[in-house]
Design a protein around this motif. Structure first.
Motif, PDB file in Angstrom:
ATOM      1  N   THR A 114     -74.759 -44.382 -82.561  1.00  0.00           N
ATOM      2  CA  THR A 114     -75.351 -45.481 -81.796  1.00  0.00           C
ATOM      3  C   THR A 114     -75.664 -46.692 -82.653  1.00  0.00           C
ATOM      4  N   ASN A 115     -75.761 -46.524 -83.998  1.00  0.00           N
ATOM      5  CA  ASN A 115     -76.125 -47.650 -84.879  1.00  0.00           C
ATOM      6  C   ASN A 115     -74.974 -48.638 -85.058  1.00  0.00           C
ATOM      7  N   SER A 116     -73.783 -48.149 -85.183  1.00  0.00           N
ATOM      8  CA  SER A 116     -72.630 -49.033 -85.377  1.00  0.00           C
ATOM      9  C   SER A 116     -71.409 -48.372 -84.793  1.00  0.00           C
ATOM     10  N   THR A 117     -70.447 -49.187 -84.443  1.00  0.00           N
ATOM     11  CA  THR A 117     -69.218 -48.686 -83.816  1.00  0.00           C
ATOM     12  C   THR A 117     -68.040 -49.027 -84.701  1.00  0.00           C
ATOM     13  N   ILE A 118     -67.163 -48.044 -84.882  1.00  0.00           N
ATOM     14  CA  ILE A 118     -65.963 -48.241 -85.694  1.00  0.00           C
ATOM     15  C   ILE A 118     -64.771 -48.316 -84.756  1.00  0.00           C
ATOM     16  N   PHE A 119     -63.994 -49.373 -84.905  1.00  0.00           N
ATOM     17  CA  PHE A 119     -62.822 -49.586 -84.057  1.00  0.00           C
ATOM     18  C   PHE A 119     -61.566 -49.494 -84.895  1.00  0.00           C
ATOM     19  N   MET A 120     -60.480 -49.060 -84.304  1.00  0.00           N
ATOM     20  CA  MET A 120     -59.156 -49.125 -84.920  1.00  0.00           C
ATOM     21  C   MET A 120     -58.380 -50.252 -84.262  1.00  0.00           C
ATOM     22  N   GLU A 121     -57.762 -51.100 -85.018  1.00  0.00           N
ATOM     23  CA  GLU A 121     -56.976 -52.189 -84.457  1.00  0.00           C
ATOM     24  C   GLU A 121     -55.761 -52.453 -85.350  1.00  0.00           C
ATOM     25  N   ASN A 122     -54.721 -52.984 -84.737  1.00  0.00           N
ATOM     26  CA  ASN A 122     -53.476 -53.332 -85.444  1.00  0.00           C
ATOM     27  C   ASN A 122     -52.911 -52.136 -86.200  1.00  0.00           C
ATOM     28  N   VAL A 123     -52.952 -50.984 -85.550  1.00  0.00           N
ATOM     29  CA  VAL A 123     -52.427 -49.770 -86.175  1.00  0.00           C
ATOM     30  C   VAL A 123     -51.226 -49.293 -85.383  1.00  0.00           C
ATOM     31  N   GLU A 124     -50.123 -49.028 -86.074  1.00  0.00           N
ATOM     32  CA  GLU A 124     -48.935 -48.522 -85.408  1.00  0.00           C
ATOM     33  C   GLU A 124     -49.182 -47.097 -84.903  1.00  0.00           C
ATOM     34  N   GLN A 125     -48.341 -46.648 -84.030  1.00  0.00           N
ATOM     35  CA  GLN A 125     -48.505 -45.299 -83.493  1.00  0.00           C
ATOM     36  C   GLN A 125     -48.314 -44.243 -84.573  1.00  0.00           C
TER      37      GLN A 125
ATOM     38  N   ASP B  92     -70.260 -54.473 -86.292  1.00  0.00           N
ATOM     39  CA  ASP B  92     -68.915 -54.044 -85.913  1.00  0.00           C
ATOM     40  C   ASP B  92     -68.101 -53.733 -87.165  1.00  0.00           C
ATOM     41  N   ILE B  93     -67.488 -52.555 -87.130  1.00  0.00           N
ATOM     42  CA  ILE B  93     -66.654 -52.134 -88.254  1.00  0.00           C
ATOM     43  C   ILE B  93     -65.261 -51.844 -87.720  1.00  0.00           C
ATOM     44  N   THR B  94     -64.253 -52.461 -88.328  1.00  0.00           N
ATOM     45  CA  THR B  94     -62.876 -52.263 -87.861  1.00  0.00           C
ATOM     46  C   THR B  94     -62.056 -51.606 -88.961  1.00  0.00           C
ATOM     47  N   LEU B  95     -61.160 -50.730 -88.546  1.00  0.00           N
ATOM     48  CA  LEU B  95     -60.241 -50.047 -89.462  1.00  0.00           C
ATOM     49  C   LEU B  95     -58.825 -50.384 -89.014  1.00  0.00           C
TER      50      LEU B  95
ATOM     51  N   ILE C 131     -61.829 -40.306 -98.705  1.00  0.00           N
ATOM     52  CA  ILE C 131     -61.838 -41.738 -99.044  1.00  0.00           C
ATOM     53  C   ILE C 131     -62.358 -42.556 -97.869  1.00  0.00           C
ATOM     54  N   LEU C 132     -61.736 -42.350 -96.710  1.00  0.00           N
ATOM     55  CA  LEU C 132     -62.132 -43.133 -95.524  1.00  0.00           C
ATOM     56  C   LEU C 132     -63.570 -42.830 -95.137  1.00  0.00           C
ATOM     57  N   THR C 133     -63.955 -41.555 -95.201  1.00  0.00           N
ATOM     58  CA  THR C 133     -65.326 -41.175 -94.828  1.00  0.00           C
ATOM     59  C   THR C 133     -66.349 -41.888 -95.700  1.00  0.00           C
ATOM     60  N   ASN C 134     -66.121 -41.886 -97.021  1.00  0.00           N
ATOM     61  CA  ASN C 134     -67.079 -42.520 -97.934  1.00  0.00           C
ATOM     62  C   ASN C 134     -67.165 -44.022 -97.696  1.00  0.00           C
ATOM     63  N   LEU C 135     -66.019 -44.674 -97.516  1.00  0.00           N
ATOM     64  CA  LEU C 135     -66.011 -46.132 -97.356  1.00  0.00           C
ATOM     65  C   LEU C 135     -66.639 -46.538 -96.013  1.00  0.00           C
ATOM     66  N   LEU C 136     -66.282 -45.827 -94.946  1.00  0.00           N
ATOM     67  CA  LEU C 136     -66.834 -46.169 -93.635  1.00  0.00           C
ATOM     68  C   LEU C 136     -68.316 -45.825 -93.555  1.00  0.00           C
ATOM     69  N   ALA C 137     -68.701 -44.678 -94.122  1.00  0.00           N
ATOM     70  CA  ALA C 137     -70.118 -44.305 -94.108  1.00  0.00           C
ATOM     71  C   ALA C 137     -70.943 -45.309 -94.899  1.00  0.00           C
ATOM     72  N   ASN C 138     -70.396 -45.821 -95.988  1.00  0.00           N
ATOM     73  CA  ASN C 138     -71.111 -46.830 -96.776  1.00  0.00           C
ATOM     74  C   ASN C 138     -71.319 -48.101 -95.963  1.00  0.00           C
ATOM     75  N   ALA C 139     -70.284 -48.480 -95.184  1.00  0.00           N
ATOM     76  CA  ALA C 139     -70.417 -49.667 -94.325  1.00  0.00           C
ATOM     77  C   ALA C 139     -71.491 -49.459 -93.267  1.00  0.00           C
ATOM     78  N   GLN C 140     -71.608 -48.237 -92.757  1.00  0.00           N
ATOM     79  CA  GLN C 140     -72.632 -47.947 -91.769  1.00  0.00           C
ATOM     80  C   GLN C 140     -74.033 -47.964 -92.385  1.00  0.00           C
ATOM     81  N   LYS C 141     -74.173 -47.359 -93.565  1.00  0.00           N
ATOM     82  CA  LYS C 141     -75.491 -47.212 -94.178  1.00  0.00           C
ATOM     83  C   LYS C 141     -76.101 -48.551 -94.559  1.00  0.00           C
ATOM     84  N   HIS C 142     -75.275 -49.443 -95.041  1.00  0.00           N
ATOM     85  CA  HIS C 142     -75.816 -50.667 -95.627  1.00  0.00           C
ATOM     86  C   HIS C 142     -75.722 -51.873 -94.701  1.00  0.00           C
ATOM     87  N   ASN C 143     -75.479 -51.639 -93.424  1.00  0.00           N
ATOM     88  CA  ASN C 143     -75.459 -52.732 -92.451  1.00  0.00           C
ATOM     89  C   ASN C 143     -76.409 -52.396 -91.297  1.00  0.00           C
TER      90      ASN C 143
END
Length: 573
Positions: free
Chosen positions: A438-449, A480-483, A463-475
């Motif tokens: 509920t604190n932040s939402t991660i979206f996927m965009e411009n990703v091929e199938q 909005d977080i996009t991948l 790798i992805l877990t650590n980087l995305l979790a860091n973005a959540q913790k410190h914001n």
């Protein structure tokens, strides 16, 4: 030109200059020796003068303008002789100390013989400035004059009393030899003196080598020999002594010149090579003791710099070395400052980590102590709640220990990475599902199938877990977080972008350092300080790299680049 080539060229040049100087010194010594030897020989006996030396000592501009050096004139006078220069027509064009009875011109027959009555003569032909001259030199033949006077006084076969007195007055003597070479008579001559045919030949060939001056007369089958002390006596052994003395003088001269050259070059090398080397050695020695500042002289100036800031001449050849030492000093200073920051960060991290471990450990210890006492009968629900809390805290502590172990394995290249080409889109989706809250939402965009990349699925997910979790913790909440992902022929690019608080320059520079935790170390949300470092090391282990762009208040963008093939990652040194 690098420093080794510069030094090689410099030393070769200096050795060449030294060789030239030595050759010049040796040549000068040899010329001095030759000149001194010839001059000494000429003064001892002018008849042994070298014609080349005479050419050097005569300045012939024309047959009317001839200059004879004072050295030749002095030698002629010292030997009590005379000298005439005769041209090709037999005319005397120049003379030195010539007596009045000498001719001013010579006939063809006289030129062919050069027999001047009363004198022993020697001659040399010299070619000087297109002039062909004959140098005629003569010395008085004293014994010949005495022989002539004795002939005037009577028959030599029976010398009169007057003739004997004349011999005594002239310190002369007479010997008579028969046709067999036997001495038959003598007057006023040394008793032990007996001349042989070889003696007569030697005296005629080299009169200066014999201590008696003799003249002979063949008459009535007898040989009359008139002799006296040789006024021009200068034996070869005396000349050899002069040669030896000249050689010693020349040798001493060469030694002195070479010593002077060596001393001068030593001083010069000491100033141009030694001083810079000592300065650089002192600089390195100071650096080894921890002093990274540039050494200065007593006046407080930097020795290798002029007042205008240009490099001093004697240090120019060491330009590259000075630059390298200064660069090393700067690097060491930066490393020292960096190490201090790392040490400080590590201390802060250890303090925070100790707190992070102590807090769950205290909870576990507290609940265990409560359960141990048995003073209270806990309900099943309460026991489950305490067990759940203890499990959560133990899991948190396990994660911390695992992170520590993982980061050290990555640092020492001890973590096996088993890459295979696979579709990473499902992996990305799974990570997003596990992190969305509920604190932040991660979206996927411009990703091929389907995006197929060579990765280890376990560690790629980490790798992805650590980087995305860091973005959540410190914001803050609502960020909005996009991948997103894209690729070209060689690489795949994975981008994590947020519109959160962003980072300052210091945080960006330390983001992937071990032990660094943004914000307060006591803040629970800051984590262990190893998550970003682990993510960075895992990307490098995959043969990729990570780049960060961030601006305070505007958000952060992290880009991961991964090779599309199965190339081995570069080894760490």
């Amino acid at each position: 030109m690098n420093v080794s080539k510069k030094l090689a060229f410099h030393f070769v040049k200096q050795l060449f200059v030294l060789l030239v100087i030595i050759i010049i010194a040796l040549t000068a010594a040899l010329l001095f020796f030759a000149s001194h030897l010839t001059e000494s020989e000429m003064k001892a006996s002018f008849t042994r003068t070298d014609p080349y030396f005479l050419e050097l000592e005569m300045d012939v501009k024309s047959e009317e303008d001839i200059h004879i050096s004072e050295t030749v004139k002095t030698a002629v006078h010292q030997n009590d002789g005379w000298l005439q220069l005769i041209d090709k027509d037999g005319v005397v064009v120049k003379e030195v100390n010539a007596p009045a009875d000498l001719k001013e011109a010579y006939t063809f027959q006289e030129l062919a013989d050069f027999d001047v009555p009363g004198y022993r003569t020697s001659y040399w032909r010299i070619h000087k400035d297109e002039s062909d001259l004959v140098v005629l030199y003569g010395e008085k033949n004293l014994s010949e004059g005495i022989l002539a006077e004795l002939q005037k006084l009577g028959d030599l076969s029976a010398i009169t009393e007057e003739g004997r007195k004349f011999l005594e007055n002239q310190a002369a003597w007479v010997q008579v030899y028969n046709s067999n070479g036997e001495k038959t008579e003598q007057w006023n001559a040394p008793e032990d003196l007996t001349l042989t045919a070889r003696d007569f030949l030697s005296i005629k060939e080299r009169p200066w080598n014999y201590k008696y001056d003799i003249s002979t007369l063949l008459e009535g089958g007898k040989i009359y020999v008139v002799g006296m002390e040789n006024a021009y006596y200068s034996p070869d052994d005396v000349l050899d002594g002069l040669v030896g003395a000249s050689l010693v003088k020349s040798f001493i001269l060469v030694i002195v010149v070479l010593l002077v050259i060596i001393i001068v070059l030593s001083i010069w090398y000491g100033r141009t090579i030694g001083v810079p080397l000592l300065y650089m050695m002192n600089w390195i020695k100071r650096m080894s003791k921890g002093d990274l500042s540039v050494p200065r002289n007593k006046k407080g100036n930097i020795p290798f710099r002029k007042k205008n800031g240009k490099l001093h001449k004697r240090f120019r050849i060491f330009r590259d070395i000075l630059f390298s030492i200064r660069k090393l000093a700067t690097t060491l200073e930066k490393n020292e400052q960096y190490q201090k920051r790392v040490d400080q960060t590590r201390e802060e991290w250890i303090t925070g980590l100790s707190h992070d471990l102590k807090t769950p450990l205290s909870s576990i210890y507290g609940y265990a102590k409560i359960l141990e006492t048995g003073s209270y009968k806990w309900t099943e629900e309460e026991i489950q709640a305490m067990g759940g809390t203890m499990t959560e805290k133990a899991s948190y502590m396990s994660d911390l220990i695992e992170d520590l172990n993982l980061t050290y394995r990555l640092k020492n290249n001890a973590l096996p990475i088993e890459k295979s080409i696979q579709d990473i889109v499902p992996l990305m989706q799974d990570v997003i599902k596990s992190l969305n809250n509920t604190n932040s939402t991660i979206f996927m965009e411009n990703v091929e199938q389907e995006i197929r990349v060579a990765v280890d699925s376990k560690w790629f997910t980490r790798i992805l877990t650590n980087l995305l979790a860091n973005a959540q913790k410190h914001n803050p909440k609502g960020t909005d977080i996009t991948l997103s992902a894209s690729r070209n022929l060689d690489h795949t690019f994975i981008t994590i972008k947020d519109n959160g608080v962003g980072m300052d320059d210091e945080t960006q520079s330390k983001l992937f350092d071990r032990y660094y935790r943004g914000g307060s170390t006591t803040d629970k949300s800051n984590g262990t300080g190893l998550g970003m470092a682990i993510a960075h090391q895992l990307v490098l282990a995959h043969g990729g790299n990570v780049f960060v762009e961030s601006e305070k208040g505007k958000g952060t963008t992290i880009t991961i680049t991964l090779p599309n093939g199965l190339e081995e990652p570069p080894s760490k040194k």
